[in-house]
Every structure is written in structure tokens, then in C-alpha cells.
Motif scaffolding. Sequence first.
Motif, PDB file in Angstrom:
ATOM      1  N   ALA A  74     -14.674   8.908  65.320  1.00  0.00           N
ATOM      2  CA  ALA A  74     -13.711   8.030  64.831  1.00  0.00           C
ATOM      3  C   ALA A  74     -12.771   8.542  64.098  1.00  0.00           C
ATOM      4  N   ILE A  75     -13.148   9.684  63.254  1.00  0.00           N
ATOM      5  CA  ILE A  75     -12.055  10.278  62.365  1.00  0.00           C
ATOM      6  C   ILE A  75     -10.951  11.000  63.360  1.00  0.00           C
ATOM      7  N   THR A  76     -11.894  11.526  64.431  1.00  0.00           N
ATOM      8  CA  THR A  76     -11.077  12.184  65.483  1.00  0.00           C
ATOM      9  C   THR A  76      -9.905  11.485  66.075  1.00  0.00           C
ATOM     10  N   ILE A  77     -10.293  10.288  66.671  1.00  0.00           N
ATOM     11  CA  ILE A  77      -9.417   9.583  67.264  1.00  0.00           C
ATOM     12  C   ILE A  77      -8.479   8.922  66.358  1.00  0.00           C
ATOM     13  N   TYR A  78      -8.676   8.728  65.017  1.00  0.00           N
ATOM     14  CA  TYR A  78      -7.607   8.377  64.126  1.00  0.00           C
ATOM     15  C   TYR A  78      -6.740   9.353  63.894  1.00  0.00           C
ATOM     16  N   ILE A  79      -7.103  10.747  63.888  1.00  0.00           N
ATOM     17  CA  ILE A  79      -6.193  11.828  63.754  1.00  0.00           C
ATOM     18  C   ILE A  79      -5.096  11.722  65.021  1.00  0.00           C
ATOM     19  N   ILE A  80      -5.742  11.609  66.022  1.00  0.00           N
ATOM     20  CA  ILE A  80      -4.838  11.619  67.308  1.00  0.00           C
ATOM     21  C   ILE A  80      -3.838  10.495  67.255  1.00  0.00           C
ATOM     22  N   MET A  81      -4.476   9.295  66.928  1.00  0.00           N
ATOM     23  CA  MET A  81      -3.620   8.060  66.878  1.00  0.00           C
ATOM     24  C   MET A  81      -2.419   8.325  65.882  1.00  0.00           C
ATOM     25  N   LYS A  82      -2.685   9.035  64.905  1.00  0.00           N
ATOM     26  CA  LYS A  82      -1.480   9.170  63.829  1.00  0.00           C
ATOM     27  C   LYS A  82      -0.707  10.365  64.346  1.00  0.00           C
ATOM     28  N   ILE A  83      -0.970  11.251  64.971  1.00  0.00           N
ATOM     29  CA  ILE A  83      -0.146  12.238  65.538  1.00  0.00           C
ATOM     30  C   ILE A  83       0.848  11.595  66.593  1.00  0.00           C
ATOM     31  N   SER A  84       0.190  10.825  67.702  1.00  0.00           N
ATOM     32  CA  SER A  84       0.608  10.177  68.577  1.00  0.00           C
ATOM     33  C   SER A  84       1.893   8.921  68.085  1.00  0.00           C
ATOM     34  N   ASP A  85       1.489   8.320  66.988  1.00  0.00           N
ATOM     35  CA  ASP A  85       2.337   7.397  66.319  1.00  0.00           C
ATOM     36  C   ASP A  85       3.481   8.071  65.941  1.00  0.00           C
ATOM     37  N   ALA A  86       3.472   9.336  65.200  1.00  0.00           N
ATOM     38  CA  ALA A  86       4.493   9.974  64.593  1.00  0.00           C
ATOM     39  C   ALA A  86       5.364  10.573  65.708  1.00  0.00           C
ATOM     40  N   ALA A  87       4.992  11.002  66.779  1.00  0.00           N
ATOM     41  CA  ALA A  87       5.888  11.451  68.098  1.00  0.00           C
ATOM     42  C   ALA A  87       6.482  10.266  68.402  1.00  0.00           C
ATOM     43  N   ALA A  88       5.894   9.246  68.583  1.00  0.00           N
ATOM     44  CA  ALA A  88       6.462   8.241  69.176  1.00  0.00           C
ATOM     45  C   ALA A  88       7.525   7.478  68.314  1.00  0.00           C
ATOM     46  N   ARG A  89       7.521   7.586  66.907  1.00  0.00           N
ATOM     47  CA  ARG A  89       8.539   7.321  66.060  1.00  0.00           C
ATOM     48  C   ARG A  89       9.761   8.233  66.013  1.00  0.00           C
ATOM     49  N   LYS A  90       9.452   9.493  66.248  1.00  0.00           N
ATOM     50  CA  LYS A  90      10.545  10.679  66.380  1.00  0.00           C
ATOM     51  C   LYS A  90      11.089  10.228  67.576  1.00  0.00           C
ATOM     52  N   ARG A  91      10.453   9.971  68.702  1.00  0.00           N
ATOM     53  CA  ARG A  91      11.385   9.719  69.910  1.00  0.00           C
ATOM     54  C   ARG A  91      12.159   8.335  69.686  1.00  0.00           C
ATOM     55  N   GLN A  92      11.729   7.246  69.007  1.00  0.00           N
ATOM     56  CA  GLN A  92      12.425   6.086  68.783  1.00  0.00           C
ATOM     57  C   GLN A  92      13.713   6.580  67.800  1.00  0.00           C
ATOM     58  N   ARG A  93      13.555   7.101  66.738  1.00  0.00           N
ATOM     59  CA  ARG A  93      14.662   7.672  66.062  1.00  0.00           C
ATOM     60  C   ARG A  93      15.804   8.488  66.852  1.00  0.00           C
ATOM     61  N   GLU A  94      15.261   9.306  67.773  1.00  0.00           N
ATOM     62  CA  GLU A  94      16.355  10.098  68.632  1.00  0.00           C
ATOM     63  C   GLU A  94      16.914   9.078  69.485  1.00  0.00           C
ATOM     64  N   ARG A  95      16.293   8.161  70.133  1.00  0.00           N
ATOM     65  CA  ARG A  95      16.706   7.107  70.998  1.00  0.00           C
ATOM     66  C   ARG A  95      17.673   6.243  70.277  1.00  0.00           C
ATOM     67  N   ALA A  96      17.631   5.883  68.914  1.00  0.00           N
ATOM     68  CA  ALA A  96      18.314   5.007  68.178  1.00  0.00           C
ATOM     69  C   ALA A  96      19.661   5.615  67.866  1.00  0.00           C
ATOM     70  N   LYS A  97      19.597   7.102  67.656  1.00  0.00           N
ATOM     71  CA  LYS A  97      20.715   7.818  67.242  1.00  0.00           C
ATOM     72  C   LYS A  97      21.658   7.847  68.635  1.00  0.00           C
ATOM     73  N   ILE A  98      20.772   7.876  69.920  1.00  0.00           N
ATOM     74  CA  ILE A  98      21.619   8.138  71.181  1.00  0.00           C
ATOM     75  C   ILE A  98      22.393   6.738  71.467  1.00  0.00           C
ATOM     76  N   ASP A  99      21.648   5.772  71.191  1.00  0.00           N
ATOM     77  CA  ASP A  99      22.376   4.405  71.235  1.00  0.00           C
ATOM     78  C   ASP A  99      23.127   4.167  70.662  1.00  0.00           C
ATOM     79  N   THR A 100      23.178   4.527  69.086  1.00  0.00           N
ATOM     80  CA  THR A 100      24.503   4.175  68.237  1.00  0.00           C
ATOM     81  C   THR A 100      25.477   4.757  68.631  1.00  0.00           C
ATOM     82  N   SER A 101      25.438   6.129  69.088  1.00  0.00           N
ATOM     83  CA  SER A 101      26.584   6.875  69.500  1.00  0.00           C
ATOM     84  C   SER A 101      27.285   6.273  70.846  1.00  0.00           C
TER      85      SER A 101
END
Length: 155
Positions: A74-101
Motif C-alpha cells: 500500500a505504501i509503495t503504491i501510494y508513493i508511485i501514485m504521488k510521483i505520477s500525480d506530480a508528473a501529470a501536474r507538471k505536464r499540465q502546467r507546461e501545456r497551460a503555458k503553451i496554450d496561453t502563448s
Amino acid sequence: MLKLLTPLLTSLAAGEVGLAVSRAKRSAIFMTAIAILAAIGTIFLLLAAYIVLAERYGEMHSALILAGCAFGLAITIYIIMKISDAAARKRQRERAKIDTSALLTIAALAAAPAVLRSRGLLMLAVPVIAFSGLSLLTKKKKRRPVDDSSSGDGI
């Protein structure tokens, strides 16, 4: 002409939506059956592991071993989930910057004919465009400061 095509287009769209809904229902039914069978298999696998461990280590130790393994997973899966969420948020921020420009570029291109027609606006817009272009070209990425405290000298 468009009024004649409207019924045809709506029937095509409704047909596609109906097919997608029926496909989703079918997939949901199959996935539910798969989930139920996987849960039953997991329960019997855990029961078999408990029996084997109980014969070897005793009932209390086998229960503790299985509980520890479950918490560890459970702890391992939680850590993997947090890492993948952070990567998805980073991609979303980059996509938002590109969309704004892209949106700002489209707005500038849409306003360009009006600006080019008016001599006063053109004289005002040239320095603004030059300044914004210069700021975009000279913008640098911020770097993290290097931390020298972990070099190992002060152990």
C-alpha cells in the motif's frame, strides 16, 4: 444547403454516440466480471499463503507477515501514485503555458489588421511588441542553487 445536411449530421453523430455508449456498457460489464474474479483469486491466494505461513511460523506470525506485506504494498503504491500525480501536474502546467502563448499569439494576429490600419496605434504598438519580443528572447530558466552542505566534509 446547411439546413438540408443538419438531419444527416445529427443522425451520424447520434449513431456514433450510441455505438460508443453500447461499447462502454459492454466494457463495464466485462471489467466488473474480471474485477470480481480477480478479487476472489486474491482472497484464495492470501488464504493459501496464510496456511503455508501458519504451518511454518505459527498463526500469529503468519498474520503479521501478511499484514506487513499488505501495508508495504500500500505504501509503495501510494508513493508511485504521488510521483505520477506530480508528473501529470507538471505536464499540465507546461501545456497551460503553451496554450496561453498560443492564445496570445492568435489574439495578436487577430488585432494586427486593426493596429496596422491606425497610424497612432501602430506607433504605440511597435515599442510594446519589441519589448515583449525582447523579454521572451532573454527569459532564462531559474536554476536551483547548489547545496554544498552535503559534501561530506563535516562528518
